[in-house]
Design a protein around this motif. Structure first.
Motif, PDB file in Angstrom:
ATOM      1  N   GLU A  34       0.831  -1.198   0.000  1.00  0.00           N
ATOM      2  CA  GLU A  34       0.000   0.000   0.000  1.00  0.00           C
ATOM      3  C   GLU A  34       0.867   1.249   0.000  1.00  0.00           C
ATOM      4  O   GLU A  34       1.866   1.315   0.688  1.00  0.00           O
ATOM      5  N   SER A  35       0.446   2.232  -0.772  1.00  0.00           N
ATOM      6  CA  SER A  35       1.115   3.531  -0.707  1.00  0.00           C
ATOM      7  C   SER A  35       0.693   4.189   0.592  1.00  0.00           C
ATOM      8  O   SER A  35      -0.482   4.215   0.929  1.00  0.00           O
ATOM      9  N   GLU A  36       1.655   4.688   1.306  1.00  0.00           N
ATOM     10  CA  GLU A  36       1.362   5.291   2.599  1.00  0.00           C
ATOM     11  C   GLU A  36       1.510   6.809   2.497  1.00  0.00           C
ATOM     12  O   GLU A  36       2.511   7.310   1.998  1.00  0.00           O
ATOM     13  N   SER A  37       0.514   7.507   2.979  1.00  0.00           N
ATOM     14  CA  SER A  37       0.533   8.965   2.899  1.00  0.00           C
ATOM     15  C   SER A  37       1.737   9.550   3.634  1.00  0.00           C
ATOM     16  O   SER A  37       2.308  10.545   3.193  1.00  0.00           O
ATOM     17  N   ASP A  39      -4.231  13.283  -1.176  1.00  0.00           N
ATOM     18  CA  ASP A  39      -5.199  12.417  -1.857  1.00  0.00           C
ATOM     19  C   ASP A  39      -5.399  11.115  -1.083  1.00  0.00           C
ATOM     20  O   ASP A  39      -6.510  10.608  -0.988  1.00  0.00           O
ATOM     21  N   LEU A  40      -4.308  10.584  -0.538  1.00  0.00           N
ATOM     22  CA  LEU A  40      -4.383   9.332   0.215  1.00  0.00           C
ATOM     23  C   LEU A  40      -5.007   9.522   1.594  1.00  0.00           C
ATOM     24  O   LEU A  40      -5.701   8.633   2.096  1.00  0.00           O
ATOM     25  N   GLU A  41      -4.743  10.673   2.210  1.00  0.00           N
ATOM     26  CA  GLU A  41      -5.259  10.954   3.558  1.00  0.00           C
ATOM     27  C   GLU A  41      -5.537  12.458   3.684  1.00  0.00           C
ATOM     28  O   GLU A  41      -4.661  13.233   4.060  1.00  0.00           O
TER      29      GLU A  41
END
Length: 101
Positions: free
Chosen positions: A29-32, A60-62
């Motif tokens: 997973e890409s982590e913010s 965008d992710l968080e």
């Protein structure tokens, strides 16, 4: 890898920190947080465009990271270029409407 990157960043080892943050993105997973710190490294290296791009991905992710970014003086030079998340805009509008009543 994220923690090792944070340690390197604190120590001022920007190249090493950047390497660890990039490695942390290779996971499932890409982590913010990785993008947030990559933005910090980029701005410290003087690359505002890269910093804005990384920060927009992090937001965008968080979306709530935007609130944290507003308080961090290191990001002051790029605040006007960072996209404000829709969720935060809606909350701002609700708060303004409550104050007007």
């Amino acid at each position: 890898k994220l923690s090792l990157g944070q340690i390197a960043l604190i120590a001022g080892e920007l190249e090493e920190a950047e390497k660890y943050f990039n490695e942390s993105l290779k996971g499932e997973e890409s982590e913010s947080g990785s993008y947030y710190y990559l933005a910090q490294v980029a701005i410290l290296k003087g690359d505002k465009e890269k910093a804005v791009n990384y920060m927009n991905i992090a937001i965008d992710l968080e979306p709530k990271i935007y609130l944290k970014v507003q308080k961090e003086t290191v990001f002051t030079p790029i605040m006007n270029e960072i996209r404000k998340p829709k969720q935060i805009k809606e909350e701002d509008n609700k708060n303004r409407n409550k104050r007007r009543r």
